[in-house]
Design an enzyme around this catalytic site. Sequence first.
Site, PDB file in Angstrom:
ATOM      1  CG  HIS A 127      76.038 102.661  85.646  1.00 12.79           C
ATOM      2  ND1 HIS A 127      77.333 101.802  84.797  1.00 12.79           N
ATOM      3  CD2 HIS A 127      75.069 101.702  85.629  1.00 12.79           C
ATOM      4  CE1 HIS A 127      77.527 100.847  85.639  1.00 12.79           C
ATOM      5  NE2 HIS A 127      76.796 100.265  86.085  1.00 12.79           N
ATOM      6  NE  ARG A 149      67.403  85.223  85.131  1.00 12.69           N
ATOM      7  CZ  ARG A 149      66.670  86.182  84.910  1.00 12.69           C
ATOM      8  NH1 ARG A 149      65.899  85.803  83.318  1.00 12.69           N
ATOM      9  NH2 ARG A 149      67.948  87.311  84.343  1.00 12.69           N
ATOM     10  CD  GLU A 182      64.363  82.026  80.184  1.00 13.75           C
ATOM     11  OE1 GLU A 182      64.615  83.523  79.637  1.00 13.75           O
ATOM     12  OE2 GLU A 182      65.290  81.980  80.377  1.00 13.75           O
ATOM     13  CG  ASN A 240      61.513  89.818  78.464  1.00 14.84           C
ATOM     14  OD1 ASN A 240      60.860  90.264  78.297  1.00 14.84           O
ATOM     15  ND2 ASN A 240      62.717  90.351  80.130  1.00 14.84           N
ATOM     16  CG  ASP A 241      65.803  85.017  76.441  1.00 10.44           C
ATOM     17  OD1 ASP A 241      66.550  86.170  75.659  1.00 10.44           O
ATOM     18  OD2 ASP A 241      66.268  85.742  78.286  1.00 10.44           O
ATOM     19  CB  CYS A 258      58.718  87.322  85.339  1.00  6.56           C
ATOM     20  SG  CYS A 258      60.011  85.980  84.318  1.00  6.56           S
TER      21      CYS A 258
HETATM   22  C1  PEP Z   1      62.573  86.931  80.196  1.00  6.98           C
HETATM   23  O1  PEP Z   1      63.740  86.172  78.988  1.00  6.98           O
HETATM   24  O2  PEP Z   1      61.728  87.197  79.765  1.00  6.98           O
HETATM   25  C2  PEP Z   1      62.958  87.189  81.478  1.00  6.98           C
HETATM   26  C3  PEP Z   1      62.414  87.615  82.287  1.00  6.98           C
HETATM   27  O3  PEP Z   1      64.861  86.530  81.457  1.00  6.98           O
HETATM   28  P1  PEP Z   1      65.884  88.210  80.699  1.00  6.98           P
HETATM   29  O4  PEP Z   1      64.923  89.270  80.293  1.00  6.98           O
HETATM   30  O5  PEP Z   1      66.641  88.768  81.444  1.00  6.98           O
HETATM   31  O6  PEP Z   1      66.743  87.148  80.330  1.00  6.98           O
HETATM   32 MG    MG Z   2      65.675  85.396  79.794  1.00  5.37          MG
END
Ligand code: PEP
Ligand code: MG
Length: 569
Positions: free
Chosen positions: A190, A333, A431, A454-455, A502
Amino acid sequence: MTAERINGVGAAPGLAIGQAVHWRKDHPKVETHTVDNTDQEVARLEETVDQAKEQLTRLRETTRERMGEDEAGIFDAHLSFLDDPAYIGEMKNRIRNQKRNAESICAEVTEEMSSMLASLPDEYMQARADDIRDVGNRILLLLSGIEPFDPSLLQPGSIVVAEELAPSDTAQFPPGIAAMVTARGSKTAHAAIMARTLGIPAVLGLGDHIDRIQDGDTLIADGEKGTIILSPDPETEEQARKEMERQRELREAALKKADEDAVTSDGKRIQVFANIGSPADVEAALENRAEGIGLFRTEFLYLENDQWPTEEEQIRAYRKVLEAFGDKPVVIRTLDIGGDKDLPYAELPKEENPFLGHRAIRFCLDNPEIFKTQLRALLRAGVYGNLWIMFPMVESVSEIREAKRLLEEARTELEREGVETASPKVGIMVEVPAAAVTADILAKEVDFMSIGTNDLTQYTLAADRGNERVAPLYDAAHPAVLRLVRQTCEAALKEGIVAGMCGELAGDPHMTEILIGLGLDELSMSAGTIPEVKEKVRRTDTEKARTLADEALTRQAPEEVRSLAKEEN
Ligand code: PEP
Ligand code: MG
Protein backbone atom coordinates in the site's frame (compact mmCIF):
# COMPACT_ATOMS: atom_id res chain seq x y z
CA MET A 1 33.18 8.71 1.66
CA THR A 2 33.10 7.03 -1.74
CA ALA A 3 29.98 6.77 -3.85
CA GLU A 4 28.14 3.47 -3.66
CA ARG A 5 25.36 2.11 -5.86
CA ILE A 6 22.81 -0.14 -4.15
CA ASN A 7 20.15 -2.12 -6.00
CA GLY A 8 16.58 -2.54 -4.80
CA VAL A 9 13.15 -2.61 -6.39
CA GLY A 10 11.78 0.40 -8.26
CA ALA A 11 8.27 0.91 -6.88
CA ALA A 12 7.37 4.43 -8.00
CA PRO A 13 9.13 6.10 -10.95
CA GLY A 14 11.17 9.30 -10.95
CA LEU A 15 14.66 10.49 -10.11
CA ALA A 16 15.50 12.48 -6.97
CA ILE A 17 18.51 13.89 -5.14
CA GLY A 18 18.19 14.72 -1.48
CA GLN A 19 19.42 14.41 2.08
CA ALA A 20 18.65 11.19 3.93
CA VAL A 21 16.49 11.30 7.04
CA HIS A 22 15.79 8.05 8.87
CA TRP A 23 12.16 7.59 9.75
CA ARG A 24 12.81 6.10 13.15
CA LYS A 25 10.26 3.62 14.25
CA ASP A 26 10.25 2.87 17.90
CA HIS A 27 9.30 -0.66 18.71
CA PRO A 28 8.85 -0.41 22.45
CA LYS A 29 10.63 -3.04 24.48
CA VAL A 30 7.89 -5.23 25.85
CA GLU A 31 8.19 -6.61 29.35
CA THR A 32 5.95 -9.25 30.81
CA HIS A 33 4.57 -9.09 34.32
CA THR A 34 1.51 -10.29 36.14
CA VAL A 35 -1.36 -8.01 37.13
CA ASP A 36 -3.69 -8.41 40.09
CA ASN A 37 -6.46 -6.10 38.99
CA THR A 38 -7.39 -7.45 35.57
CA ASP A 39 -10.45 -5.16 35.27
CA GLN A 40 -8.18 -2.16 35.60
CA GLU A 41 -5.76 -3.58 33.01
CA VAL A 42 -8.61 -4.24 30.55
CA ALA A 43 -9.85 -0.67 31.12
CA ARG A 44 -6.30 0.63 30.39
CA LEU A 45 -6.28 -1.32 27.14
CA GLU A 46 -9.76 -0.05 26.19
CA GLU A 47 -8.71 3.55 26.82
CA THR A 48 -5.63 3.05 24.64
CA VAL A 49 -7.67 1.49 21.86
CA ASP A 50 -9.94 4.57 21.93
CA GLN A 51 -6.89 6.84 21.63
CA ALA A 52 -5.61 4.76 18.71
CA LYS A 53 -9.03 5.09 17.06
CA GLU A 54 -8.90 8.87 17.45
CA GLN A 55 -5.38 9.02 15.92
CA LEU A 56 -6.37 6.82 13.00
CA THR A 57 -9.59 8.72 12.32
CA ARG A 58 -7.57 11.97 12.15
CA LEU A 59 -5.07 10.34 9.82
CA ARG A 60 -7.89 9.06 7.65
CA GLU A 61 -9.25 12.58 7.36
CA THR A 62 -5.91 14.19 6.40
CA THR A 63 -5.29 11.42 3.88
CA ARG A 64 -8.74 11.95 2.37
CA GLU A 65 -8.03 15.67 1.98
CA ARG A 66 -4.61 15.11 0.40
CA MET A 67 -5.11 11.96 -1.62
CA GLY A 68 -8.79 11.18 -1.89
CA GLU A 69 -11.32 8.76 -0.48
CA ASP A 70 -9.79 5.58 -1.85
CA GLU A 71 -6.37 6.08 -0.25
CA ALA A 72 -8.10 7.13 2.97
CA GLY A 73 -9.99 3.85 2.84
CA ILE A 74 -6.75 2.03 3.71
CA PHE A 75 -7.27 3.20 7.30
CA ASP A 76 -10.67 1.56 7.44
CA ALA A 77 -8.87 -1.77 7.57
CA HIS A 78 -6.77 -0.46 10.52
CA LEU A 79 -9.84 0.89 12.29
CA SER A 80 -11.73 -2.36 11.76
CA PHE A 81 -8.96 -4.28 13.56
CA LEU A 82 -9.60 -2.06 16.57
CA ASP A 83 -13.20 -3.29 16.63
CA ASP A 84 -12.36 -6.90 15.87
CA PRO A 85 -13.31 -9.33 18.64
CA ALA A 86 -10.71 -11.81 17.30
CA TYR A 87 -8.04 -9.18 17.95
CA ILE A 88 -8.95 -6.73 20.72
CA GLY A 89 -11.50 -9.15 22.22
CA GLU A 90 -8.84 -11.85 22.33
CA MET A 91 -6.45 -9.47 24.13
CA LYS A 92 -9.05 -8.73 26.80
CA ASN A 93 -9.77 -12.45 27.29
CA ARG A 94 -6.11 -13.21 27.74
CA ILE A 95 -5.60 -10.36 30.22
CA ARG A 96 -8.46 -11.78 32.28
CA ASN A 97 -7.47 -15.44 31.95
CA GLN A 98 -3.71 -15.16 32.13
CA LYS A 99 -3.46 -12.09 34.43
CA ARG A 100 -0.68 -10.54 32.37
CA ASN A 101 -0.02 -6.89 31.44
CA ALA A 102 -1.65 -5.40 28.33
CA GLU A 103 1.71 -4.76 26.60
CA SER A 104 2.82 -8.39 26.59
CA ILE A 105 -0.63 -9.64 25.57
CA CYS A 106 -0.92 -7.06 22.77
CA ALA A 107 2.52 -7.97 21.38
CA GLU A 108 1.67 -11.68 21.55
CA VAL A 109 -1.78 -11.49 19.88
CA THR A 110 -0.49 -9.11 17.20
CA GLU A 111 2.40 -11.42 16.40
CA GLU A 112 0.13 -14.47 16.18
CA MET A 113 -2.39 -12.78 13.90
CA SER A 114 0.17 -11.15 11.64
CA SER A 115 2.15 -14.40 11.24
CA MET A 116 -1.04 -16.23 10.38
CA LEU A 117 -1.95 -13.62 7.73
CA ALA A 118 1.61 -13.45 6.37
CA SER A 119 1.67 -17.22 5.86
CA LEU A 120 -1.29 -17.08 3.47
CA PRO A 121 -0.26 -17.30 -0.19
CA ASP A 122 -2.29 -14.27 -1.16
CA GLU A 123 -0.56 -10.87 -1.50
CA TYR A 124 -3.66 -9.03 -0.33
CA MET A 125 -3.77 -10.99 2.95
CA GLN A 126 -0.02 -10.50 3.39
CA ALA A 127 -0.61 -6.76 3.18
CA ARG A 128 -3.21 -7.16 5.98
CA ALA A 129 -0.42 -8.73 8.07
CA ASP A 130 1.54 -5.47 7.72
CA ASP A 131 -1.59 -3.50 8.62
CA ILE A 132 -2.11 -5.40 11.86
CA ARG A 133 1.56 -5.05 12.83
CA ASP A 134 1.21 -1.31 12.30
CA VAL A 135 -1.91 -1.17 14.47
CA GLY A 136 -0.27 -3.34 17.16
CA ASN A 137 2.74 -1.05 17.29
CA ARG A 138 0.49 1.98 17.61
CA ILE A 139 -1.23 0.42 20.64
CA LEU A 140 2.13 -0.53 22.18
CA LEU A 141 3.54 3.00 21.74
CA LEU A 142 0.44 4.47 23.37
CA LEU A 143 0.55 1.95 26.23
CA SER A 144 4.24 2.72 26.81
CA GLY A 145 3.79 6.50 26.52
CA ILE A 146 6.51 6.76 23.83
CA GLU A 147 6.27 9.71 21.45
CA PRO A 148 6.31 8.46 17.84
CA PHE A 149 8.64 9.89 15.16
CA ASP A 150 7.87 13.51 14.46
CA PRO A 151 7.33 13.94 10.70
CA SER A 152 7.82 17.72 10.99
CA LEU A 153 11.56 16.94 11.18
CA LEU A 154 11.36 16.26 7.47
CA GLN A 155 12.46 19.27 5.46
CA PRO A 156 11.38 19.68 1.84
CA GLY A 157 13.86 17.79 -0.33
CA SER A 158 14.45 15.06 2.27
CA ILE A 159 14.70 11.45 1.21
CA VAL A 160 12.94 9.31 3.77
CA VAL A 161 14.90 6.18 4.73
CA ALA A 162 13.13 3.47 6.69
CA GLU A 163 13.13 -0.20 7.48
CA GLU A 164 9.61 -0.28 6.12
CA LEU A 165 6.88 2.30 5.69
CA ALA A 166 3.24 1.69 6.44
CA PRO A 167 0.49 3.70 4.74
CA SER A 168 -0.06 5.44 8.08
CA ASP A 169 3.53 6.74 7.80
CA THR A 170 3.38 7.79 4.15
CA ALA A 171 0.13 9.60 4.88
CA GLN A 172 2.03 11.86 7.30
CA PHE A 173 4.68 12.92 4.78
CA PRO A 174 4.77 16.72 4.67
CA PRO A 175 4.75 18.25 1.18
CA GLY A 176 8.06 18.33 -0.69
CA ILE A 177 9.50 14.91 0.20
CA ALA A 178 11.93 14.04 -2.60
CA ALA A 179 11.81 10.24 -2.42
CA MET A 180 11.44 7.27 -0.12
CA VAL A 181 13.76 4.29 0.20
CA THR A 182 13.18 1.26 2.40
CA ALA A 183 14.76 -2.02 3.41
CA ARG A 184 11.57 -4.02 2.99
CA GLY A 185 8.37 -3.78 0.98
CA SER A 186 7.09 -4.73 -2.45
CA LYS A 187 5.71 -2.91 -5.47
CA THR A 188 2.19 -3.89 -4.51
CA ALA A 189 2.47 -2.71 -0.89
CA HIS A 190 0.00 0.00 0.00
CA ALA A 191 2.82 2.42 0.80
CA ALA A 192 4.19 1.95 -2.72
CA ILE A 193 0.77 2.63 -4.20
CA MET A 194 0.56 5.81 -2.12
CA ALA A 195 4.02 6.92 -3.28
CA ARG A 196 2.87 6.55 -6.88
CA THR A 197 -0.26 8.56 -6.12
CA LEU A 198 1.80 11.31 -4.47
CA GLY A 199 4.31 11.22 -7.36
CA ILE A 200 7.21 10.44 -4.99
CA PRO A 201 9.95 8.18 -6.41
CA ALA A 202 10.32 5.02 -4.32
CA VAL A 203 13.04 2.38 -4.11
CA LEU A 204 12.15 -0.53 -1.85
CA GLY A 205 13.76 -3.81 -0.83
CA LEU A 206 17.28 -2.45 -0.18
CA GLY A 207 17.76 -4.84 2.73
CA ASP A 208 20.38 -4.23 5.40
CA HIS A 209 22.18 -1.80 3.10
CA ILE A 210 20.04 0.99 4.51
CA ASP A 211 21.96 0.71 7.79
CA ARG A 212 24.95 2.26 6.04
CA ILE A 213 22.98 5.42 5.29
CA GLN A 214 23.45 8.18 7.88
CA ASP A 215 21.11 11.11 8.45
CA GLY A 216 22.25 13.97 6.20
CA ASP A 217 23.98 11.75 3.61
CA THR A 218 23.30 12.73 0.03
CA LEU A 219 21.33 10.15 -1.91
CA ILE A 220 20.27 9.77 -5.51
CA ALA A 221 17.14 7.62 -5.75
CA ASP A 222 16.09 6.25 -9.11
CA GLY A 223 12.56 4.84 -8.81
CA GLU A 224 12.59 3.66 -12.41
CA LYS A 225 15.74 1.52 -12.21
CA GLY A 226 15.25 0.65 -8.54
CA THR A 227 18.69 1.87 -7.45
CA ILE A 228 20.13 4.38 -5.02
CA ILE A 229 23.56 6.01 -5.05
CA LEU A 230 24.89 6.79 -1.60
CA SER A 231 27.20 9.84 -1.29
CA PRO A 232 27.58 10.40 -5.05
CA ASP A 233 30.73 12.17 -6.31
CA PRO A 234 30.12 15.69 -7.67
CA GLU A 235 30.25 14.43 -11.26
CA THR A 236 27.56 11.75 -10.71
CA GLU A 237 25.43 14.27 -8.85
CA GLU A 238 25.76 16.73 -11.69
CA GLN A 239 24.80 14.05 -14.22
CA ALA A 240 21.76 13.11 -12.16
CA ARG A 241 20.69 16.77 -11.92
CA LYS A 242 20.95 17.07 -15.69
CA GLU A 243 18.94 13.89 -16.14
CA MET A 244 16.26 15.19 -13.73
CA GLU A 245 16.09 18.40 -15.70
CA ARG A 246 15.90 16.49 -19.00
CA GLN A 247 13.08 14.29 -17.67
CA ARG A 248 11.24 17.33 -16.36
CA GLU A 249 11.53 19.13 -19.69
CA LEU A 250 10.49 16.05 -21.66
CA ARG A 251 7.50 15.56 -19.43
CA GLU A 252 6.51 19.20 -19.58
CA ALA A 253 6.83 19.26 -23.37
CA ALA A 254 4.85 16.05 -23.72
CA LEU A 255 2.22 17.35 -21.26
CA LYS A 256 1.87 20.61 -23.17
CA LYS A 257 1.00 18.64 -26.27
CA ALA A 258 -0.99 16.02 -24.40
CA ASP A 259 -4.26 17.73 -25.28
CA GLU A 260 -3.61 17.13 -28.95
CA ASP A 261 -4.78 13.85 -30.44
CA ALA A 262 -2.27 11.09 -30.99
CA VAL A 263 -2.11 10.89 -34.78
CA THR A 264 0.77 9.31 -36.68
CA SER A 265 2.71 11.45 -39.15
CA ASP A 266 0.67 9.86 -41.98
CA GLY A 267 -2.67 10.45 -40.29
CA LYS A 268 -3.63 7.27 -38.39
CA ARG A 269 -5.42 8.04 -35.14
CA ILE A 270 -4.29 5.93 -32.19
CA GLN A 271 -6.42 6.12 -29.04
CA VAL A 272 -4.28 6.48 -25.92
CA PHE A 273 -6.21 5.39 -22.86
CA ALA A 274 -5.52 4.92 -19.14
CA ASN A 275 -5.66 1.79 -16.99
CA ILE A 276 -7.27 2.37 -13.61
CA GLY A 277 -7.96 0.31 -10.51
CA SER A 278 -10.48 2.54 -8.78
CA PRO A 279 -12.39 5.82 -9.23
CA ALA A 280 -9.56 7.57 -7.31
CA ASP A 281 -7.27 7.01 -10.31
CA VAL A 282 -9.52 9.08 -12.58
CA GLU A 283 -7.83 12.34 -11.57
CA ALA A 284 -4.39 11.22 -12.74
CA ALA A 285 -5.92 9.81 -15.94
CA LEU A 286 -7.55 13.17 -16.70
CA GLU A 287 -4.45 15.18 -15.74
CA ASN A 288 -2.41 13.16 -18.20
CA ARG A 289 -5.10 13.61 -20.85
CA ALA A 290 -6.25 10.04 -21.27
CA GLU A 291 -8.69 9.84 -24.17
CA GLY A 292 -10.69 7.24 -22.34
CA ILE A 293 -10.25 4.31 -19.99
CA GLY A 294 -8.95 1.17 -21.67
CA LEU A 295 -9.07 -1.01 -18.56
CA PHE A 296 -10.89 -0.49 -15.27
CA ARG A 297 -9.84 -3.45 -13.11
CA THR A 298 -12.97 -3.92 -11.03
CA GLU A 299 -11.54 -6.58 -8.73
CA PHE A 300 -10.15 -3.89 -6.42
CA LEU A 301 -13.73 -3.02 -5.55
CA TYR A 302 -14.14 -6.62 -4.41
CA LEU A 303 -10.71 -6.89 -2.75
CA GLU A 304 -11.24 -3.78 -0.65
CA ASN A 305 -14.54 -5.10 0.67
CA ASP A 306 -15.08 -7.81 3.22
CA GLN A 307 -18.17 -9.10 1.47
CA TRP A 308 -19.52 -9.16 -2.10
CA PRO A 309 -20.07 -5.52 -3.11
CA THR A 310 -23.75 -4.78 -3.69
CA GLU A 311 -25.27 -3.63 -6.97
CA GLU A 312 -25.64 -0.11 -5.56
CA GLU A 313 -22.02 0.05 -4.31
CA GLN A 314 -20.83 -1.03 -7.73
CA ILE A 315 -23.03 1.47 -9.56
CA ARG A 316 -21.55 4.28 -7.47
CA ALA A 317 -17.99 3.35 -8.43
CA TYR A 318 -18.71 2.77 -12.14
CA ARG A 319 -20.85 5.89 -12.45
CA LYS A 320 -18.08 8.13 -11.06
CA VAL A 321 -15.69 6.96 -13.76
CA LEU A 322 -18.25 7.06 -16.57
CA GLU A 323 -19.38 10.58 -15.68
CA ALA A 324 -15.79 11.82 -15.47
CA PHE A 325 -15.17 10.70 -19.05
CA GLY A 326 -18.47 11.86 -20.60
CA ASP A 327 -18.77 10.51 -24.13
CA LYS A 328 -15.26 9.02 -24.15
CA PRO A 329 -15.05 5.21 -23.92
CA VAL A 330 -14.68 3.58 -20.52
CA VAL A 331 -13.80 -0.11 -20.74
CA ILE A 332 -14.88 -1.81 -17.53
CA ARG A 333 -13.54 -5.31 -17.08
CA THR A 334 -15.73 -7.78 -15.25
CA LEU A 335 -14.42 -9.51 -12.15
CA ASP A 336 -11.00 -11.17 -12.58
CA ILE A 337 -10.30 -13.11 -9.38
CA GLY A 338 -8.43 -16.34 -8.90
CA GLY A 339 -4.83 -16.66 -10.06
CA ASP A 340 -2.86 -14.35 -7.76
CA LYS A 341 -5.98 -12.49 -6.62
CA ASP A 342 -7.73 -14.23 -3.77
CA LEU A 343 -10.92 -13.01 -2.15
CA PRO A 344 -11.17 -14.20 1.45
CA TYR A 345 -14.97 -14.11 1.55
CA ALA A 346 -15.27 -16.03 -1.75
CA GLU A 347 -13.68 -19.02 0.02
CA LEU A 348 -12.00 -20.17 -3.17
CA PRO A 349 -10.63 -23.68 -2.80
CA LYS A 350 -6.85 -24.00 -2.96
CA GLU A 351 -5.64 -24.99 -6.40
CA GLU A 352 -2.40 -26.61 -7.54
CA ASN A 353 -2.04 -24.20 -10.48
CA PRO A 354 -4.13 -21.12 -9.70
CA PHE A 355 -3.15 -19.28 -12.90
CA LEU A 356 -4.43 -22.25 -14.90
CA GLY A 357 -7.41 -22.67 -12.64
CA HIS A 358 -10.86 -21.45 -11.89
CA ARG A 359 -10.26 -17.72 -12.42
CA ALA A 360 -11.90 -14.70 -14.06
CA ILE A 361 -14.69 -15.53 -16.56
CA ARG A 362 -14.56 -19.21 -15.55
CA PHE A 363 -15.42 -18.30 -11.96
CA CYS A 364 -18.09 -15.79 -13.06
CA LEU A 365 -19.87 -18.19 -15.40
CA ASP A 366 -20.01 -20.78 -12.64
CA ASN A 367 -21.34 -18.20 -10.17
CA PRO A 368 -24.07 -16.52 -12.22
CA GLU A 369 -25.64 -14.74 -9.24
CA ILE A 370 -22.39 -12.94 -8.36
CA PHE A 371 -21.72 -12.24 -12.03
CA LYS A 372 -25.23 -10.96 -12.68
CA THR A 373 -25.02 -8.47 -9.80
CA GLN A 374 -22.05 -6.94 -11.58
CA LEU A 375 -23.71 -7.06 -15.00
CA ARG A 376 -26.85 -5.38 -13.61
CA ALA A 377 -24.71 -2.68 -11.99
CA LEU A 378 -22.88 -2.13 -15.28
CA LEU A 379 -26.06 -1.91 -17.35
CA ARG A 380 -27.52 0.59 -14.89
CA ALA A 381 -24.35 2.68 -14.52
CA GLY A 382 -23.81 2.62 -18.30
CA VAL A 383 -26.55 5.22 -18.85
CA TYR A 384 -24.17 7.82 -17.34
CA GLY A 385 -21.49 7.56 -20.01
CA ASN A 386 -19.95 5.56 -22.85
CA LEU A 387 -19.60 2.09 -21.36
CA TRP A 388 -17.73 -0.81 -22.95
CA ILE A 389 -17.89 -4.12 -21.06
CA MET A 390 -14.90 -6.46 -21.27
CA PHE A 391 -14.69 -10.13 -20.22
CA PRO A 392 -11.29 -11.40 -18.97
CA MET A 393 -9.47 -14.70 -19.68
CA VAL A 394 -11.79 -15.75 -22.48
CA GLU A 395 -10.64 -18.69 -24.55
CA SER A 396 -13.71 -19.91 -26.46
CA VAL A 397 -16.81 -18.81 -28.31
CA SER A 398 -19.02 -20.68 -25.85
CA GLU A 399 -17.72 -18.55 -22.95
CA ILE A 400 -18.50 -15.36 -24.87
CA ARG A 401 -21.99 -16.57 -25.75
CA GLU A 402 -22.73 -17.62 -22.18
CA ALA A 403 -21.46 -14.30 -20.78
CA LYS A 404 -23.56 -12.39 -23.30
CA ARG A 405 -26.59 -14.55 -22.48
CA LEU A 406 -26.25 -13.61 -18.79
CA LEU A 407 -25.87 -9.96 -19.78
CA GLU A 408 -29.14 -10.17 -21.72
CA GLU A 409 -30.79 -11.96 -18.80
CA ALA A 410 -29.72 -9.11 -16.52
CA ARG A 411 -31.11 -6.60 -19.00
CA THR A 412 -34.48 -8.39 -19.22
CA GLU A 413 -34.72 -8.45 -15.41
CA LEU A 414 -33.99 -4.73 -15.21
CA GLU A 415 -36.43 -3.86 -17.96
CA ARG A 416 -39.10 -5.87 -16.19
CA GLU A 417 -38.35 -3.82 -13.08
CA GLY A 418 -38.78 -0.68 -15.19
CA VAL A 419 -35.12 0.33 -14.80
CA GLU A 420 -33.29 2.15 -17.58
CA THR A 421 -30.33 0.25 -19.08
CA ALA A 422 -27.42 1.12 -21.37
CA SER A 423 -26.43 -0.64 -24.60
CA PRO A 424 -22.69 -1.05 -24.11
CA LYS A 425 -20.21 -2.43 -26.58
CA VAL A 426 -19.09 -5.89 -25.49
CA GLY A 427 -15.55 -7.17 -25.89
CA ILE A 428 -12.97 -9.59 -24.58
CA MET A 429 -9.43 -9.56 -23.32
CA VAL A 430 -7.07 -11.61 -25.42
CA GLU A 431 -4.70 -12.90 -22.78
CA VAL A 432 -4.79 -16.66 -23.32
CA PRO A 433 -2.81 -17.96 -26.31
CA ALA A 434 -5.86 -19.97 -27.45
CA ALA A 435 -7.82 -16.73 -27.83
CA ALA A 436 -5.07 -15.11 -29.88
CA VAL A 437 -4.67 -18.15 -32.11
CA THR A 438 -8.43 -18.33 -32.76
CA ALA A 439 -8.92 -14.54 -32.75
CA ASP A 440 -10.49 -14.77 -36.24
CA ILE A 441 -13.29 -16.91 -34.77
CA LEU A 442 -13.75 -14.92 -31.55
CA ALA A 443 -13.70 -11.57 -33.36
CA LYS A 444 -17.02 -12.45 -35.01
CA GLU A 445 -18.72 -12.51 -31.61
CA VAL A 446 -17.59 -9.18 -30.13
CA ASP A 447 -17.30 -5.41 -30.68
CA PHE A 448 -13.66 -5.12 -29.61
CA MET A 449 -10.65 -7.06 -28.36
CA SER A 450 -7.97 -5.84 -25.96
CA ILE A 451 -4.71 -7.73 -25.59
CA GLY A 452 -3.57 -8.39 -22.04
CA THR A 453 0.14 -8.92 -22.49
CA ASN A 454 0.74 -9.50 -18.78
CA ASP A 455 -1.07 -12.82 -18.85
CA LEU A 456 -0.52 -13.55 -22.55
CA THR A 457 3.23 -13.42 -21.91
CA GLN A 458 3.15 -15.76 -18.91
CA TYR A 459 0.97 -18.30 -20.73
CA THR A 460 2.87 -18.12 -24.02
CA LEU A 461 6.32 -18.37 -22.46
CA ALA A 462 5.24 -20.65 -19.58
CA ALA A 463 6.85 -18.19 -17.15
CA ASP A 464 4.89 -17.22 -14.02
CA ARG A 465 4.50 -13.43 -14.02
CA GLY A 466 5.13 -13.23 -10.26
CA ASN A 467 8.06 -15.64 -9.93
CA GLU A 468 11.40 -13.81 -9.60
CA ARG A 469 13.34 -16.94 -10.59
CA VAL A 470 11.84 -17.01 -14.07
CA ALA A 471 11.75 -13.20 -14.40
CA PRO A 472 14.54 -13.21 -17.03
CA LEU A 473 12.33 -15.41 -19.25
CA TYR A 474 9.26 -13.23 -18.82
CA ASP A 475 9.36 -10.51 -21.47
CA ALA A 476 6.36 -9.34 -23.47
CA ALA A 477 8.68 -8.25 -26.30
CA HIS A 478 9.30 -11.93 -27.13
CA PRO A 479 8.64 -12.52 -30.85
CA ALA A 480 6.24 -15.35 -29.91
CA VAL A 481 4.05 -12.87 -28.00
CA LEU A 482 4.34 -10.28 -30.77
CA ARG A 483 3.27 -12.83 -33.37
CA LEU A 484 0.11 -13.47 -31.34
CA VAL A 485 -0.45 -9.71 -31.14
CA ARG A 486 -0.15 -9.42 -34.94
CA GLN A 487 -2.53 -12.35 -35.44
CA THR A 488 -5.11 -10.77 -33.13
CA CYS A 489 -4.85 -7.37 -34.82
CA GLU A 490 -5.30 -8.93 -38.26
CA ALA A 491 -8.42 -10.78 -37.11
CA ALA A 492 -9.85 -7.55 -35.63
CA LEU A 493 -9.12 -5.63 -38.81
CA LYS A 494 -10.85 -8.28 -40.92
CA GLU A 495 -13.99 -8.05 -38.77
CA GLY A 496 -13.82 -4.26 -38.58
CA ILE A 497 -13.56 -4.18 -34.78
CA VAL A 498 -11.15 -2.28 -32.50
CA ALA A 499 -7.85 -3.96 -31.55
CA GLY A 500 -6.47 -2.57 -28.31
CA MET A 501 -3.79 -3.47 -25.80
CA CYS A 502 -4.02 -2.93 -22.04
CA GLY A 503 -1.10 -5.02 -20.77
CA GLU A 504 2.06 -3.29 -19.49
CA LEU A 505 3.70 -3.51 -22.94
CA ALA A 506 1.26 -0.86 -24.23
CA GLY A 507 2.83 1.73 -21.91
CA ASP A 508 6.43 1.17 -22.99
CA PRO A 509 7.28 4.18 -25.18
CA HIS A 510 10.20 2.31 -26.78
CA MET A 511 7.72 -0.22 -28.17
CA THR A 512 5.09 2.23 -29.45
CA GLU A 513 6.29 2.15 -33.05
CA ILE A 514 6.39 -1.65 -33.21
CA LEU A 515 2.94 -1.89 -31.62
CA ILE A 516 1.47 0.49 -34.19
CA GLY A 517 3.24 -1.55 -36.88
CA LEU A 518 1.58 -4.70 -35.54
CA GLY A 519 -1.80 -3.07 -36.17
CA LEU A 520 -3.07 -1.81 -32.81
CA ASP A 521 -5.67 1.00 -32.79
CA GLU A 522 -5.74 1.66 -29.07
CA LEU A 523 -3.11 1.55 -26.32
CA SER A 524 -4.03 1.67 -22.62
CA MET A 525 -1.49 2.25 -19.84
CA SER A 526 -0.77 3.79 -16.42
CA ALA A 527 -1.63 7.46 -16.63
CA GLY A 528 1.92 8.79 -16.16
CA THR A 529 3.20 7.43 -19.48
CA ILE A 530 0.32 8.73 -21.64
CA PRO A 531 1.94 12.05 -22.72
CA GLU A 532 5.18 10.30 -23.73
CA VAL A 533 3.40 7.57 -25.69
CA LYS A 534 1.22 10.15 -27.44
CA GLU A 535 4.38 11.98 -28.47
CA LYS A 536 5.86 8.71 -29.81
CA VAL A 537 2.69 8.11 -31.84
CA ARG A 538 3.03 11.53 -33.46
CA ARG A 539 6.57 10.70 -34.53
CA THR A 540 5.56 7.37 -36.08
CA ASP A 541 4.93 6.68 -39.73
CA THR A 542 2.68 3.62 -40.08
CA GLU A 543 4.42 2.21 -43.17
CA LYS A 544 7.82 2.40 -41.52
CA ALA A 545 6.31 1.00 -38.34
CA ARG A 546 4.93 -1.96 -40.24
CA THR A 547 8.35 -2.74 -41.73
CA LEU A 548 9.89 -2.46 -38.26
CA ALA A 549 7.25 -4.77 -36.77
CA ASP A 550 7.80 -7.32 -39.58
CA GLU A 551 11.49 -7.22 -38.76
CA ALA A 552 10.80 -7.65 -35.02
CA LEU A 553 8.77 -10.80 -35.70
CA THR A 554 11.80 -12.43 -37.30
CA ARG A 555 14.11 -11.77 -34.34
CA GLN A 556 15.08 -14.68 -32.10
CA ALA A 557 14.72 -13.19 -28.66
CA PRO A 558 13.10 -10.30 -26.76
CA GLU A 559 16.46 -8.58 -26.21
CA GLU A 560 16.92 -8.44 -29.98
CA VAL A 561 13.47 -6.93 -30.39
CA ARG A 562 14.22 -4.37 -27.70
CA SER A 563 17.52 -3.33 -29.25
CA LEU A 564 15.82 -3.05 -32.63
CA ALA A 565 13.18 -0.82 -31.02
CA LYS A 566 15.86 1.31 -29.32
CA GLU A 567 17.81 1.79 -32.58
CA GLU A 568 14.69 3.39 -33.99
CA ASN A 569 14.07 5.68 -31.03
C1 PEP B 1 -3.08 -8.48 -18.56
O1 PEP B 1 -3.12 -9.67 -18.24
O2 PEP B 1 -2.29 -8.01 -19.41
C2 PEP B 1 -3.98 -7.50 -17.92
C3 PEP B 1 -4.05 -6.26 -18.34
O3 PEP B 1 -4.71 -7.94 -16.86
P1 PEP B 1 -4.13 -8.11 -15.37
O4 PEP B 1 -2.74 -7.53 -15.34
O5 PEP B 1 -5.10 -7.42 -14.50
O6 PEP B 1 -4.14 -9.61 -15.22
MG1 MG C 1 -4.79 -10.44 -17.10
